[in-house]
Design an enzyme around this catalytic site. Structure first.
Site, PDB file in Angstrom:
ATOM      1  N   LYS A  25      -7.118  -8.638   0.300  1.00  0.00           N
ATOM      2  CA  LYS A  25      -6.843  -7.255   0.715  1.00  0.00           C
ATOM      3  C   LYS A  25      -5.429  -6.858   0.296  1.00  0.00           C
ATOM      4  O   LYS A  25      -4.515  -7.687   0.278  1.00  0.00           O
ATOM      5  CB  LYS A  25      -6.958  -7.141   2.241  1.00  0.00           C
ATOM      6  CG  LYS A  25      -8.362  -7.400   2.758  1.00  0.00           C
ATOM      7  CD  LYS A  25      -9.230  -6.171   2.570  1.00  0.00           C
ATOM      8  CE  LYS A  25     -10.697  -6.462   2.797  1.00  0.00           C
ATOM      9  NZ  LYS A  25     -11.582  -5.721   1.894  1.00  0.00           N
ATOM     10  N   CYS A  26      -5.250  -5.571   0.004  1.00  0.00           N
ATOM     11  CA  CYS A  26      -3.918  -5.064  -0.307  1.00  0.00           C
ATOM     12  C   CYS A  26      -3.014  -5.265   0.903  1.00  0.00           C
ATOM     13  O   CYS A  26      -3.489  -5.115   2.022  1.00  0.00           O
ATOM     14  CB  CYS A  26      -3.986  -3.590  -0.686  1.00  0.00           C
ATOM     15  SG  CYS A  26      -4.196  -3.397  -2.462  1.00  0.00           S
ATOM     16  N   PRO A  27      -1.755  -5.624   0.731  1.00  0.00           N
ATOM     17  CA  PRO A  27      -1.022  -5.623  -0.551  1.00  0.00           C
ATOM     18  C   PRO A  27      -1.040  -6.950  -1.306  1.00  0.00           C
ATOM     19  O   PRO A  27      -0.287  -7.081  -2.267  1.00  0.00           O
ATOM     20  CB  PRO A  27       0.401  -5.294  -0.090  1.00  0.00           C
ATOM     21  CG  PRO A  27       0.503  -5.950   1.254  1.00  0.00           C
ATOM     22  CD  PRO A  27      -0.862  -5.885   1.868  1.00  0.00           C
ATOM     23  N   ILE A  28      -1.912  -7.927  -0.921  1.00  0.00           N
ATOM     24  CA  ILE A  28      -1.818  -9.255  -1.540  1.00  0.00           C
ATOM     25  C   ILE A  28      -2.003  -9.216  -3.068  1.00  0.00           C
ATOM     26  O   ILE A  28      -1.211  -9.832  -3.790  1.00  0.00           O
ATOM     27  CB  ILE A  28      -2.795 -10.242  -0.846  1.00  0.00           C
ATOM     28  CG1 ILE A  28      -2.334 -10.447   0.609  1.00  0.00           C
ATOM     29  CG2 ILE A  28      -2.832 -11.586  -1.569  1.00  0.00           C
ATOM     30  CD1 ILE A  28      -3.337 -11.124   1.503  1.00  0.00           C
ATOM     31  N   ASP A  52     -10.593  -5.016  -3.603  1.00  0.00           N
ATOM     32  CA  ASP A  52     -10.179  -4.121  -2.525  1.00  0.00           C
ATOM     33  C   ASP A  52      -9.990  -2.728  -3.142  1.00  0.00           C
ATOM     34  O   ASP A  52      -9.218  -2.584  -4.090  1.00  0.00           O
ATOM     35  CB  ASP A  52      -8.857  -4.613  -1.912  1.00  0.00           C
ATOM     36  CG  ASP A  52      -8.385  -3.700  -0.776  1.00  0.00           C
ATOM     37  OD1 ASP A  52      -9.088  -2.710  -0.468  1.00  0.00           O
ATOM     38  OD2 ASP A  52      -7.319  -3.972  -0.206  1.00  0.00           O
TER      39      ASP A  52
END
Lengths: 89, 378
Positions: A25-28, A52
């Protein structure tokens, strides 16, 4: 405005590095991109695989903020995108 | 707790509270009946209608009360499309409208109508040239444009859009939820919608205004309430309170909007100075006085909201991790701006400069800690 660019631009140059951020998932995905972009030479392409929906908007936005170049985003057959970024500096 | 989420709902205005309590005692009867208490309720209802009409630049007989701002939009969009079926089945809307507009558009599409969504620029302003071209296309029954965006505050060019619509003979619906009571009412609309709890009234009161001469037909089973536009028994006490809140808000807003706007300017200026890797979003000048949005790179929106909550700030976000759908806000997506690490500060009337200072004081360390926890080297 977001645009789904097709393979016309940038398809000549294969990615020098592929980052698999599928399922993250963001911000990963963007943190991974920022960490690893310096592993490719200047003008090299990084391909970020992400599913995502936020990554589809946020990686081009990151490129704009960080003065790198968003080359194109290609839809993946299994869902998500391969988002190609050119290292500018 | 510093409450910075006025764009979701403005706290009940003290004068609305007073009016509500008084009207619960005297305005409970059925305004459609003929006996004394009914006449009293009807008088209160019509007085509120007149006041709200005046504040919105409308005639009293053009104003109907709905159960919410969302219902006002649904009825405004679907009723105008229904009334203009002979003109065609095309609906034109901007990409950054409130979800109530987009959901109504979705129903219209499922019923065989067509929807053309007009994109926006980086600051969230609708592409006016494309909007103008779209309304000129044959078969266009209705166009929709908000007065200001609910997530980023950007003010839309409603007057220009209205002129384009007038030239094309297409009615324009303006969703004025974020500006009613805070900014002068827009002009040139055929249908106007608003929501009382956004201007300090109670929840449960929306406003649907249909300009004289605009074709409109109810998409719902007909009912004789509210000039046959809205089914169901009016909530007279809440409507009376809504009018009191709008009166108070409009009287205060000339001064108060300027003060809040200066606080927003301060946040827009200071956040990028204090926090590295931040994108401040929306138009810096053509904006609602009380809304400012920014996104922090490498920060999870939910983590930031949780930290802000612990520090005593009630704030919302358009990031996907904070949405029930797990999708980022359609507004931020359409603008092509950073959607993660998003924070929307919207200041209620009376928001204090001291609270804004405290927000600016705690934010940099908070962002730094979240980035460190995520392993970001800055």
């Amino acid at each position: 405005m977001t645009s789904r660019q097709t393979a016309a631009e940038g398809s000549t140059q294969p990615p020098a590095l592929t980052i698999d951020a599928l399922g993250k998932k963001c911000p990963i995905p963007i943190i991974m991109l920022a960490e690893q972009i310096n592993q490719v030479p200047r003008n090299g392409i990084v391909s970020v695989l992400a599913d995502d929906p936020a990554a589809f908007t946020d990686i081009p936005a990151w490129c704009r903020l960080k003065s790198h170049h968003h080359v194109a985003s290609y839809e993946l057959p299994g869902g998500g995108w391969a988002i190609h970024v050119r290292r500018n500096y | 707790m510093a409450y910075f989420d006025a764009a979701s709902t403005e706290p009940l205005h003290p004068q609305a509270r007073e009016a509500l309590i008084a009207a619960l005692d005297v305005g409970w009867a059925d305004p459609a009946r003929l006996y004394g208490p009914a006449r009293r309720a009807r008088m209160l209802l019509e007085q509120a209608r007149t006041e709200i009409a005046e504040a919105l630049g409308a005639r009293p007989d053009e104003v109907s009360f709905t159960a919410s701002g969302t219902q006002a939009v649904h009825l405004g969009v679907l009723g105008t499309l229904h009334g203009r079926r002979r003109a065609g089945r095309r609906l034109v809307t901007s990409a950054v409208e409130h979800s109530s507009v987009l959901h109504a558009a979705g129903i219209h599409e499922r019923d065989g109508g067509s929807v053309e969504t007009i994109g926006v620029g980086r600051t969230g302003v609708v592409d006016l040239a494309a909007f103008g071209e779209a309304v000129l296309a044959g078969g266009t029954a209705l166009a929709c444009l908000q007065s200001a965006n609910h997530e980023v505050g950007t003010v839309q060019p409603v007057a220009e859009a209205a002129a384009l619509c007038a030239g094309a003979g297409v009615p324009l619906l303006v969703d004025a939820a974020q500006t009613a009571g805070r900014m002068p009412p827009p002009d040139g609309w055929s249908v106007l919608t608003a929501s009382a709890h956004k201007w300090g009234g109670p929840a449960g009161v929306g406003v649907l205004v249909v300009r004289k001469g605009t074709r409109w037909r109810t998409p719902l089973p007909e009912d004789d309430r509210e000039r046959r536009r809205v089914p169901g028994f009016e909530n007279v006490p809440a409507i009376v309170a809504a009018a009191a809140a709008l009166r108070a808000m409009a009287a205060e807003s000339a001064q108060e909007s300027a003060r809040l706007s200066a606080l927003v300017d301060r946040i827009r200026r200071e956040v990028p100075r204090l926090v590295p890797d931040v994108e401040v979003i929306g138009d810096p000048v053509a904006r609602a006085p009380h809304i400012v949005t920014f996104s922090c790179l490498y920060v999870e929106g939910e983590a930031l909201l949780t930290e802000l909550d612990k520090a005593g700030f009630a704030i919302s976000s358009g990031s996907s991790c904070t949405a029930s759908t797990l999708r980022p806000s359609h507004v931020l997506e359409a603008m092509g701006v950073l959607t993660h690490g998003n924070v929307r500060v919207s200041l209620p009337q009376g928001a204090s400069g001291t609270d804004v200072d405290r927000f600016l004081a705690v934010l940099p360390d908070m962002v730094k800690r979240i980035r460190e926890d995520a392993g970001v080297r800055t």
